[in-house]
Design a protein around this motif. Structure first.
Motif, PDB file in Angstrom:
ATOM      1  N   THR A  53     105.710  33.869  57.812  1.00  0.00           N
ATOM      2  CA  THR A  53     106.536  32.793  57.216  1.00  0.00           C
ATOM      3  C   THR A  53     107.982  32.812  57.696  1.00  0.00           C
ATOM      4  OG1 THR A  53     107.138  34.147  55.277  1.00  0.00           O
ATOM      5  CG2 THR A  53     105.145  32.788  55.116  1.00  0.00           C
ATOM      6  N   HIS A  54     108.537  34.021  57.918  1.00  0.00           N
ATOM      7  CA  HIS A  54     109.909  34.118  58.433  1.00  0.00           C
ATOM      8  C   HIS A  54     110.190  35.538  58.909  1.00  0.00           C
ATOM      9  CE1 HIS A  54     110.382  35.197  54.178  1.00  0.00           C
ATOM     10  NE2 HIS A  54     111.570  35.698  54.412  1.00  0.00           N
ATOM     11  N   GLU A  55     111.369  35.707  59.520  1.00  0.00           N
ATOM     12  CA  GLU A  55     111.637  36.918  60.298  1.00  0.00           C
ATOM     13  C   GLU A  55     112.169  38.095  59.480  1.00  0.00           C
ATOM     14  OE1 GLU A  55     113.349  34.155  60.143  1.00  0.00           O
ATOM     15  OE2 GLU A  55     115.504  34.489  60.432  1.00  0.00           O
ATOM     16  N   TYR A  57     112.561  41.481  57.199  1.00  0.00           N
ATOM     17  CA  TYR A  57     111.807  42.727  57.335  1.00  0.00           C
ATOM     18  C   TYR A  57     110.642  42.853  56.349  1.00  0.00           C
ATOM     19  CZ  TYR A  57     113.874  44.432  53.062  1.00  0.00           C
ATOM     20  OH  TYR A  57     114.213  44.549  51.751  1.00  0.00           O
ATOM     21  N   ASP A  58     110.760  42.196  55.194  1.00  0.00           N
ATOM     22  CA  ASP A  58     109.672  42.311  54.214  1.00  0.00           C
ATOM     23  C   ASP A  58     108.548  41.300  54.479  1.00  0.00           C
ATOM     24  OD1 ASP A  58     111.616  40.385  53.423  1.00  0.00           O
ATOM     25  OD2 ASP A  58     110.951  40.461  51.337  1.00  0.00           O
ATOM     26  N   HIS A  59     108.643  40.581  55.623  1.00  0.00           N
ATOM     27  CA  HIS A  59     107.607  39.605  56.003  1.00  0.00           C
ATOM     28  C   HIS A  59     107.088  39.813  57.414  1.00  0.00           C
ATOM     29  CE1 HIS A  59     108.220  37.236  52.350  1.00  0.00           C
ATOM     30  NE2 HIS A  59     109.383  37.852  52.394  1.00  0.00           N
ATOM     31  N   LEU A  60     107.986  40.256  58.304  1.00  0.00           N
ATOM     32  CA  LEU A  60     107.590  40.463  59.700  1.00  0.00           C
ATOM     33  C   LEU A  60     107.801  41.922  60.090  1.00  0.00           C
ATOM     34  CD1 LEU A  60     106.817  39.555  62.576  1.00  0.00           C
ATOM     35  CD2 LEU A  60     109.234  39.027  62.951  1.00  0.00           C
ATOM     36  N   ALA A 140     105.759  31.570  50.387  1.00  0.00           N
ATOM     37  CA  ALA A 140     106.660  32.586  50.961  1.00  0.00           C
ATOM     38  C   ALA A 140     107.691  33.013  49.928  1.00  0.00           C
ATOM     39  CB  ALA A 140     107.295  32.056  52.243  1.00  0.00           C
ATOM     40  N   ASP A 141     108.992  32.999  50.289  1.00  0.00           N
ATOM     41  CA  ASP A 141     110.063  33.411  49.364  1.00  0.00           C
ATOM     42  C   ASP A 141     110.776  32.211  48.781  1.00  0.00           C
ATOM     43  OD1 ASP A 141     109.495  35.904  50.227  1.00  0.00           O
ATOM     44  OD2 ASP A 141     111.525  36.420  50.836  1.00  0.00           O
ATOM     45  N   SER A 142     110.161  31.067  48.820  1.00  0.00           N
ATOM     46  CA  SER A 142     110.904  29.835  48.543  1.00  0.00           C
ATOM     47  C   SER A 142     111.414  29.743  47.110  1.00  0.00           C
ATOM     48  CB  SER A 142     110.026  28.624  48.847  1.00  0.00           C
ATOM     49  OG  SER A 142     110.829  27.462  48.896  1.00  0.00           O
ATOM     50  N   TYR A 190     104.071  36.411  42.373  1.00  0.00           N
ATOM     51  CA  TYR A 190     104.099  37.525  43.324  1.00  0.00           C
ATOM     52  C   TYR A 190     105.517  37.733  43.826  1.00  0.00           C
ATOM     53  CZ  TYR A 190     104.209  34.563  47.589  1.00  0.00           C
ATOM     54  OH  TYR A 190     104.563  33.702  48.585  1.00  0.00           O
ATOM     55  N   HIS A 191     105.670  38.566  44.879  1.00  0.00           N
ATOM     56  CA  HIS A 191     106.981  38.918  45.430  1.00  0.00           C
ATOM     57  C   HIS A 191     107.871  39.547  44.356  1.00  0.00           C
ATOM     58  CE1 HIS A 191     110.452  38.779  48.134  1.00  0.00           C
ATOM     59  NE2 HIS A 191     109.607  38.508  49.104  1.00  0.00           N
ATOM     60  N   THR A 192     107.416  40.695  43.834  1.00  0.00           N
ATOM     61  CA  THR A 192     108.146  41.450  42.826  1.00  0.00           C
ATOM     62  C   THR A 192     107.524  42.827  42.725  1.00  0.00           C
ATOM     63  OG1 THR A 192     108.820  41.510  40.492  1.00  0.00           O
ATOM     64  CG2 THR A 192     106.620  40.649  40.946  1.00  0.00           C
TER      65      THR A 192
END
Ligand SMILES: [Zn+2]
Length: 232
Positions: A53-55, A57-60, A140-142, A190-192
Motif C-alpha cells: 500500500t505504501h513505502e 517501514y511497517d508496510h514495506l 491501509a493506514d487511511s 486493525y493496525h494497533t
C-alpha cells in the motif's frame, strides 16, 4: 501460517498477521498477501500475489518481499514509491506499479487501487474482489475521506479493514468513521497493538452502526466471511 483450508463457495478466508496492515486473503483460487512485515517468508508458501500500500517501514520490507517472491514466483502489485524501491530486486514482469483508480487481475481475482488519506508519497488502498464476487476493502493506514461514501454505495463491501491506531491521527473513532462511510457487512479493526482500541471500535459500531457486524480479529487466526446474501 500456511492455510490448508479452502474457503467455501461465495466466501473468503483472511488472517491478520502483524500489528499493522498485514492481511492474508485466500479466495477459492488465489492467496494474496497485503503489506507483509514482521513475519517469516516461509509463512506464505502459497502466495500468488503480494500487495503493497505504501513505502513506510511497517508496510514495506523489501528483503522480505524479495524473499517471498523468490520462493513462490508470485506477482508484486505496489504503489509507485514501493515499486521504485523494489524494481532492482524483483524480476521484470513480476512487478506491477499501481496508482489510485487502476485495476489489475490475479487470475480471476480483481485488485483495484483507490486513494488513501495518509502522509506517504502516493499511498493506495485496495479493493479485492474474489472470483465469487466477495468484496474486501483494505484501507491501509487511511484516515477517513469523503469519497469513501460513494465507494461504499457502489461497491457494497462485504469486509472493510479499518485502522484504529499507530498511524498518525488514527483512533477507534477515525476507524469507525471509515466503517460509517463505507457501510460494510463486516467491519474489522486493525493496525494497533491494543485490544482495548479494537474493543472501543466495536462498542462504537454497536451503538452507532447496528446493521454492521464487527469482527475483532486476533493475530494469526483464520476467519471466513461470506458474501452478503441481500445486496441492498
Ligand atoms: Zn502503518
Amino acid at each position: 501460517m500456511p492455510i490448508e483450508k479452502i474457503p467455501e463457495k461465495n466466501a473468503v478466508l483472511f488472517v491478520w498477521f502483524n500489528h499493522y496492515a498485514g492481511v492474508l486473503v485466500k479466495t477459492p483460487s488465489k492467496t494474496l498477501i497485503v503489506d507483509p512485515v514482521d513475519i517469516k517468508a516461509r509463512s506464505f508458501p502459497n502466495a500468488d500475489a503480494i500487495l503493497i500500500t505504501h513505502e513506510h517501514y511497517d508496510h514495506l520490507d523489501q528483503r522480505l518481499v524479495t524473499e517471498i517472491q523468490k520462493a513462490t514466483n508470485c506477482t508484486i502489485i505496489a504503489d509507485p514509491a514501493s515499486a521504485k524501491r523494489l524494481q532492482h530486486a524483483i524480476p521484470t514482469g513480476k512487478l506491477q506499479q499501481i496508482r489510485p483508480g487502476e485495476e489489475t487481475k490475479v487470475g480471476e481475482v480483481s485488485v483495484k487501487a483507490e486513494g488513501c488519506n495518509h502522509p506517504a508519497e502516493l499511498p493506495v488502498t485496495f479493493i479485492i474482489t474474489s472470483e465469487d464476487g466477495v468484496k474486501i476493502y483494505h484501507t491501509a493506514d487511511s484516515l477517513p475521506f469523503p469519497e469513501l461514501a460513494k465507494m461504499g454505495e457502489k461497491e457494497k463491501f462485504d469486509v472493510v479493514f479499518c485502522t484504529v491506531g499507530i498511524a498518525p491521527g488514527t483512533s477507534p473513532r477515525t476507524g469507525f468513521e471509515i466503517a460509517r462511510l463505507t457501510k460494510p457487512q463486516v467491519a474489522v479493526p486493525y493496525h494497533t497493538n491494543s485490544p482495548d482500541y479494537q474493543n472501543r471500535f466495536a462498542e462504537i459500531i454497536k451503538k452507532e452502526l447496528p446493521r454492521t457486524a464487527c469482527l475483532v480479529p486476533e493475530i494469526g487466526k483464520i476467519y471466513q466471511v461470506q458474501k452478503r446474501s441481500d445486496p441492498t
